[in-house]
Design an enzyme around this catalytic site. Sequence first.
Site, PDB file in Angstrom:
ATOM      1  N   ASP A  49     -33.960  51.869  70.124  1.00 49.36           N
ATOM      2  CA  ASP A  49     -35.358  52.016  69.700  1.00 49.36           C
ATOM      3  C   ASP A  49     -35.570  51.359  68.334  1.00 49.36           C
ATOM      4  O   ASP A  49     -36.708  51.214  67.873  1.00 49.36           O
ATOM      5  CB  ASP A  49     -35.805  53.483  69.718  1.00 49.36           C
ATOM      6  CG  ASP A  49     -34.919  54.397  68.891  1.00 49.36           C
ATOM      7  OD1 ASP A  49     -33.988  53.901  68.217  1.00 49.36           O
ATOM      8  OD2 ASP A  49     -35.169  55.617  68.919  1.00 49.36           O
ATOM      9  N   SER A  50     -34.472  50.912  67.683  1.00 50.43           N
ATOM     10  CA  SER A  50     -34.610  50.093  66.474  1.00 50.43           C
ATOM     11  C   SER A  50     -35.317  48.782  66.782  1.00 50.43           C
ATOM     12  O   SER A  50     -35.772  48.076  65.871  1.00 50.43           O
ATOM     13  CB  SER A  50     -33.239  49.819  65.844  1.00 50.43           C
ATOM     14  OG  SER A  50     -32.380  49.203  66.783  1.00 50.43           O
ATOM     15  N   ASP A  88     -32.283  52.805  75.133  1.00 53.69           N
ATOM     16  CA  ASP A  88     -32.664  53.991  74.370  1.00 53.69           C
ATOM     17  C   ASP A  88     -33.910  54.632  74.979  1.00 53.69           C
ATOM     18  O   ASP A  88     -34.837  53.927  75.397  1.00 53.69           O
ATOM     19  CB  ASP A  88     -33.009  53.575  72.928  1.00 53.69           C
ATOM     20  CG  ASP A  88     -32.213  54.340  71.891  1.00 53.69           C
ATOM     21  OD1 ASP A  88     -31.677  55.416  72.215  1.00 53.69           O
ATOM     22  OD2 ASP A  88     -32.132  53.833  70.759  1.00 53.69           O
ATOM     23  N   LYS A 118     -29.702  56.313  76.453  1.00 53.75           N
ATOM     24  CA  LYS A 118     -29.251  57.083  75.286  1.00 53.75           C
ATOM     25  C   LYS A 118     -30.412  57.950  74.823  1.00 53.75           C
ATOM     26  O   LYS A 118     -31.563  57.512  74.856  1.00 53.75           O
ATOM     27  CB  LYS A 118     -28.811  56.154  74.153  1.00 53.75           C
ATOM     28  CG  LYS A 118     -28.476  56.896  72.851  1.00 53.75           C
ATOM     29  CD  LYS A 118     -27.795  56.013  71.823  1.00 53.75           C
ATOM     30  CE  LYS A 118     -28.719  55.215  70.947  1.00 53.75           C
ATOM     31  NZ  LYS A 118     -29.691  55.983  70.147  1.00 53.75           N
ATOM     32  N   GLU A 120     -31.443  61.139  71.736  1.00 53.52           N
ATOM     33  CA  GLU A 120     -31.042  61.871  70.536  1.00 53.52           C
ATOM     34  C   GLU A 120     -31.110  63.379  70.764  1.00 53.52           C
ATOM     35  O   GLU A 120     -32.019  63.862  71.441  1.00 53.52           O
ATOM     36  CB  GLU A 120     -31.966  61.500  69.369  1.00 53.52           C
ATOM     37  CG  GLU A 120     -31.834  60.065  68.912  1.00 53.52           C
ATOM     38  CD  GLU A 120     -32.726  59.747  67.709  1.00 53.52           C
ATOM     39  OE1 GLU A 120     -33.356  60.673  67.153  1.00 53.52           O
ATOM     40  OE2 GLU A 120     -32.789  58.563  67.342  1.00 53.52           O
ATOM     41  N   GLU A 187     -24.028  59.288  64.063  1.00 54.68           N
ATOM     42  CA  GLU A 187     -24.613  58.428  63.014  1.00 54.68           C
ATOM     43  C   GLU A 187     -24.679  59.167  61.676  1.00 54.68           C
ATOM     44  O   GLU A 187     -25.072  60.338  61.609  1.00 54.68           O
ATOM     45  CB  GLU A 187     -26.027  57.985  63.433  1.00 54.68           C
ATOM     46  CG  GLU A 187     -26.692  57.104  62.377  1.00 54.68           C
ATOM     47  CD  GLU A 187     -27.907  56.329  62.865  1.00 54.68           C
ATOM     48  OE1 GLU A 187     -28.217  56.377  64.072  1.00 54.68           O
ATOM     49  OE2 GLU A 187     -28.532  55.662  62.023  1.00 54.68           O
TER      50      GLU A 187
END
Length: 278
Positions: A49-50, A88, A118, A120, A187
């Site tokens: 998502d970056s 993501d 992925k 979070e 992270e």
Amino acid sequence: MSIHQSVQRVTVPQLMSRKGQRKIVALTAHNSVMAQLVDEFLDFILIGDSTAMVAYGLPNTLSITVEQIAAHSAAVARSTRHACVVADMPFGSYQKSCEQAFENAAYLLAQGHADAVKLEGGANMAPTIAFLTSRGIPVLGHIGLMPQHVHTMGGYKAQGMTDAAAQQLLADAQAVAQAGAFGVVIEGVKESVAAEITAEVTVPTIGIGASAACDGQILVTEDMLGLNGDRVPRFVKRYADLANEIKAAVQRYADDVRVGAFPEDKHCFGIKAPPANK
Ligand code: KIV
């Protein structure tokens, strides 16, 4: 290359079997050119998502949509044949319910041609991870510094710094692994905590700012290639200075055009190249 051609990618079970054996190497990519360049060297490519920040100039990762990640993921999948493709799940696309998460994760696999997703979260996301994995969607967890939690964290800060917070991180990693995640990104966590988590959980840990104790490493490609200006976190090692190389090349091009040195006859149609000197 078409995604329908036979492709022997690194598989999710292969990634899992690397725990404690051989380090897992991963980077982000969001477009065809970069994906082709990095593919052969990597075990998995993350369409992170970056992408919100790197490709769209957004201030954080929060505004990217499932459709955008799927489009970038499909571009990466079409352009690669080696690395496992992990997409993501954007902020707001999985937190509401297991059903919402399944719908969006399935979209990323079906339309984004991702091999896995992925997301979070720690113990709070374990039911969602179990729901997805039991329905055929491989999930990579992500704990510690979670950029989608920037507002609750009050910025991008290292996590797990107190004993209590470190114990919570360990419990989160265990919950994510027990729920069926094939690995967990850690992270922004200090070495001792990353080492303990890596020793305790049965699935590979992938570090970003979490030390060499992890089973693998991931970075944002633009950061490690020196393409992201000066906004580089301390945990990034710059392996190239491409921003300055690109600027120097564009400066040469601009100078050539302005003085009429480009294009030359050989770059033009209908102008015979002079005979080569003998
Ligand atoms: O979006 C991202 O780039 C990430 C990192 C873990 C690489 O999630």
